[in-house]
Scaffold this motif. Structure first.
Motif, PDB file in Angstrom:
ATOM      1  N   VAL A 169       0.898  -1.400  -0.098  1.00  0.00           N
ATOM      2  CA  VAL A 169       0.108   0.030   0.102  1.00  0.00           C
ATOM      3  C   VAL A 169       0.749   1.326  -0.413  1.00  0.00           C
ATOM      4  CG1 VAL A 169      -1.882   1.404   1.222  1.00  0.00           C
ATOM      5  CG2 VAL A 169      -1.800  -1.009   1.166  1.00  0.00           C
ATOM      6  N   ASP A 170       0.627   2.156  -0.848  1.00  0.00           N
ATOM      7  CA  ASP A 170       1.414   3.359  -1.108  1.00  0.00           C
ATOM      8  C   ASP A 170       0.767   4.506   0.082  1.00  0.00           C
ATOM      9  OD1 ASP A 170       2.762   5.684  -1.907  1.00  0.00           O
ATOM     10  OD2 ASP A 170       1.688   5.701  -3.965  1.00  0.00           O
ATOM     11  N   ILE A 171       1.717   4.940   0.884  1.00  0.00           N
ATOM     12  CA  ILE A 171       1.565   6.007   1.826  1.00  0.00           C
ATOM     13  C   ILE A 171       2.797   6.933   1.879  1.00  0.00           C
ATOM     14  CG2 ILE A 171       0.983   6.619   4.357  1.00  0.00           C
ATOM     15  CD1 ILE A 171      -1.191   4.890   3.110  1.00  0.00           C
ATOM     16  N   ASP A 172       2.406   8.239   1.161  1.00  0.00           N
ATOM     17  CA  ASP A 172       3.306   9.043   1.047  1.00  0.00           C
ATOM     18  C   ASP A 172       4.667   8.563   0.288  1.00  0.00           C
ATOM     19  OD1 ASP A 172       1.674  11.032   2.262  1.00  0.00           O
ATOM     20  OD2 ASP A 172       2.746  10.831   4.050  1.00  0.00           O
ATOM     21  N   VAL A 173       4.382   7.816  -0.771  1.00  0.00           N
ATOM     22  CA  VAL A 173       5.419   7.217  -1.620  1.00  0.00           C
ATOM     23  C   VAL A 173       6.432   6.429  -0.861  1.00  0.00           C
ATOM     24  CG1 VAL A 173       7.119   7.746  -3.765  1.00  0.00           C
ATOM     25  CG2 VAL A 173       5.235   9.606  -2.773  1.00  0.00           C
ATOM     26  N   HIS A 174       5.976   5.889   0.031  1.00  0.00           N
ATOM     27  CA  HIS A 174       6.520   4.727   0.704  1.00  0.00           C
ATOM     28  C   HIS A 174       5.550   3.377   0.727  1.00  0.00           C
ATOM     29  CE1 HIS A 174       9.715   2.746   3.192  1.00  0.00           C
ATOM     30  NE2 HIS A 174       8.688   2.056   3.560  1.00  0.00           N
ATOM     31  N   TYR A 175       5.989   2.159   0.502  1.00  0.00           N
ATOM     32  CA  TYR A 175       5.157   1.122   0.404  1.00  0.00           C
ATOM     33  C   TYR A 175       5.243  -0.167   1.372  1.00  0.00           C
ATOM     34  CZ  TYR A 175       5.633   3.232  -4.428  1.00  0.00           C
ATOM     35  OH  TYR A 175       5.785   4.134  -5.275  1.00  0.00           O
ATOM     36  N   TYR A 176       3.953  -0.279   2.054  1.00  0.00           N
ATOM     37  CA  TYR A 176       3.904  -1.205   3.154  1.00  0.00           C
ATOM     38  C   TYR A 176       3.110  -2.379   2.766  1.00  0.00           C
ATOM     39  CZ  TYR A 176       5.042   3.357   5.383  1.00  0.00           C
ATOM     40  OH  TYR A 176       5.607   4.408   6.092  1.00  0.00           O
ATOM     41  N   SER A 177       3.854  -3.353   3.273  1.00  0.00           N
ATOM     42  CA  SER A 177       3.102  -4.824   2.965  1.00  0.00           C
ATOM     43  C   SER A 177       2.001  -5.219   3.719  1.00  0.00           C
ATOM     44  CB  SER A 177       4.057  -5.744   3.001  1.00  0.00           C
ATOM     45  OG  SER A 177       4.473  -6.123   4.358  1.00  0.00           O
ATOM     46  N   VAL A 178       0.883  -6.141   2.917  1.00  0.00           N
ATOM     47  CA  VAL A 178      -0.105  -6.609   3.687  1.00  0.00           C
ATOM     48  C   VAL A 178      -0.221  -8.061   3.241  1.00  0.00           C
ATOM     49  CG1 VAL A 178      -1.545  -4.498   3.495  1.00  0.00           C
ATOM     50  CG2 VAL A 178      -1.726  -6.045   1.784  1.00  0.00           C
ATOM     51  N   PRO A 179      -0.686  -8.843   4.056  1.00  0.00           N
ATOM     52  CA  PRO A 179      -0.760 -10.566   3.656  1.00  0.00           C
ATOM     53  C   PRO A 179      -1.112 -10.720   2.200  1.00  0.00           C
ATOM     54  CG  PRO A 179      -1.675 -10.262   5.701  1.00  0.00           C
ATOM     55  CD  PRO A 179      -1.455  -8.839   5.192  1.00  0.00           C
ATOM     56  N   HIS A 180      -0.435 -11.426   1.589  1.00  0.00           N
ATOM     57  CA  HIS A 180      -0.438 -11.168  -0.073  1.00  0.00           C
ATOM     58  C   HIS A 180      -2.038 -11.729  -0.524  1.00  0.00           C
ATOM     59  CE1 HIS A 180      -0.664 -15.605  -0.272  1.00  0.00           C
ATOM     60  NE2 HIS A 180       0.271 -15.566   0.561  1.00  0.00           N
ATOM     61  N   ARG A 181      -2.731 -12.266   0.408  1.00  0.00           N
ATOM     62  CA  ARG A 181      -4.369 -12.567  -0.160  1.00  0.00           C
ATOM     63  C   ARG A 181      -5.042 -11.445  -0.381  1.00  0.00           C
ATOM     64  NH1 ARG A 181      -3.773 -14.024   5.205  1.00  0.00           N
ATOM     65  NH2 ARG A 181      -5.156 -13.128   6.504  1.00  0.00           N
ATOM     66  N   PHE A 182      -4.491 -10.226   0.053  1.00  0.00           N
ATOM     67  CA  PHE A 182      -5.439  -8.922   0.077  1.00  0.00           C
ATOM     68  C   PHE A 182      -4.912  -8.107  -1.339  1.00  0.00           C
ATOM     69  CE2 PHE A 182      -5.599 -10.023   4.568  1.00  0.00           C
ATOM     70  CZ  PHE A 182      -6.985 -10.088   4.954  1.00  0.00           C
ATOM     71  N   ALA A 183      -4.251  -8.651  -1.977  1.00  0.00           N
ATOM     72  CA  ALA A 183      -3.612  -8.009  -3.125  1.00  0.00           C
ATOM     73  C   ALA A 183      -4.919  -7.414  -3.991  1.00  0.00           C
ATOM     74  CB  ALA A 183      -2.883  -8.989  -4.050  1.00  0.00           C
ATOM     75  N   ARG A 184      -4.922  -6.366  -4.368  1.00  0.00           N
ATOM     76  CA  ARG A 184      -5.680  -5.768  -5.497  1.00  0.00           C
ATOM     77  C   ARG A 184      -7.230  -5.300  -4.531  1.00  0.00           C
ATOM     78  NH1 ARG A 184      -3.300  -5.249  -9.814  1.00  0.00           N
ATOM     79  NH2 ARG A 184      -5.060  -4.172 -10.973  1.00  0.00           N
TER      80      ARG A 184
END
Length: 339
Positions: A169-184
């Motif tokens: 997820v993009d927050i102020d041009v830094h990218y934070y991961s979530v569990p891969h099953r939540f992609a899109r």
């Protein structure tokens, strides 16, 4: 009833200043009231309505933290908050008028002057009643306030975001991961100066320390798919096949981007950005821009996008004078000079 007054200066009326003023006002009074009646500014009220106003999410979170009910005044009905209107007029006459010829060099300096005059205002004796605003507040109202919570509210912003195919997820041009099953998937993000929390349908699915490194990734290994398998139909092979259909130079750039990160998924966004430039500028121009990027050893999304935007892909490349100097030039000393 006492007309006990609090005032301060802030740079803006944006959400952070607006909520910060509430917090400092509660602390100034030493407790919390039952109800707060604000104007319908965007920082407080998302959608005004007489029957069912929608409160700004961060403002509502602050009100819940202090157990305060928010009942906005009706639009264009100043009598709904007559105490406020009278207090504003009083502060303008008693404080701002006295400071109008002063020059301050910081917000803190201005607020120190306001605070000094505010003490005088609240201690000033009433003309027709005994006591002052301060003494009346202490006698009748202070005991009715609810106690302040043990922890001060920490300001947080909320954002609705969509998880990328790289499960970040993009927050102020830094990218934070979530569990891969939540992609899109669409998620809610709550972020403060120190933390980032990501929610899906009200359930927190990830939490990270806030980072200010723009363009970088914060990835938890447990969020990654086993053995870097494709995520929701997206994978390195699909991106590479797309690039092959455009041309060999585009494919080389995509291969370079995928191989330049610790995890291939971290390069998905850059690869998608490069490939989608073909929709805006045409595949032929994208292939030429990728060729130029490879020649100049700058195979990145930013360079390719700038090349297409400025039409440099359509101009012939020329060698610089420095590159065409003969090796026997008098200014080229060679390694033997230093022996």
């Amino acid at each position: 009833a006492s007309n006990y007054t609090y005032a301060e200066a802030t740079w803006t009326q944006q959400s952070s200043d607006w909520i910060g003023s509430h917090i400092r006002a509660f602390e100034f009074m030493g407790g919390c009231p039952e109800i707060v009646t604000p104007d319908n500014l965007k920082s407080g009220v998302h959608k005004p309505s007489f029957y069912d106003p929608i409160i700004n999410r961060t403002y509502g979170e602050m009100a819940s933290h202090y157990s305060v009910a928010v009942i906005p005044a009706r639009s264009k009905k100043p009598r709904d908050k007559a105490k406020v209107e009278q207090g504003v007029l009083l502060v303008q006459r008693y404080i701002l008028a006295r400071l109008r010829k002063h020059r301050f060099f910081s917000l803190a300096e201005a607020n120190a002057a306001i605070a000094s005059l505010l003490v005088d205002l609240n201690n000033k004796a009433f003309k027709k009643l005994p006591g002052s605003r301060r003494s009346t507040f202490d006698e009748f109202e202070r005991s009715s306030l609810k106690a302040l919570p043990s922890l001060r509210y920490q300001y947080a912003d909320w954002k609705v975001a969509r998880v990328g195919p790289d499960y970040h997820v993009d927050i102020d041009v830094h990218y934070y991961s979530v569990p891969h099953r939540f992609a899109r998937q669409q998620v809610d993000v709550r972020y403060t100066n120190g933390t980032v929390e990501i929610f899906h349908r009200g359930t927190r699915i990830a939490a990270h320390a806030r980072s200010t490194r723009r363009g970088h990734h914060t990835t938890i290994n447990a969020h990654m798919p086993p053995h870097h398998q494709e995520v929701s139909g997206w994978g390195p092979q699909r991106l590479y096949d797309w690039a092959i259909r455009i041309g060999p130079h585009t494919a080389a750039v995509i291969q370079h981007l995928l191989g330049g990160r610790q995890h291939p998924q971290q390069a998905y966004r850059a690869c998608l950005g490069v490939l989608r430039l073909g929709k805006d500028h045409g595949n032929a121009r994208l292939e030429a821009a990728c060729c130029r990027a490879i020649d100049l050893k700058a195979p990145s999304y930013r360079f390719i996008s700038s090349t297409l935007k400025n039409g440099l892909d359509q101009s012939p490349q020329t060698e610089t004078d420095q590159a065409s100097l003969p090796l026997t030039h008098p200014n080229v000393r060679g390694p033997d000079y230093y022996h």
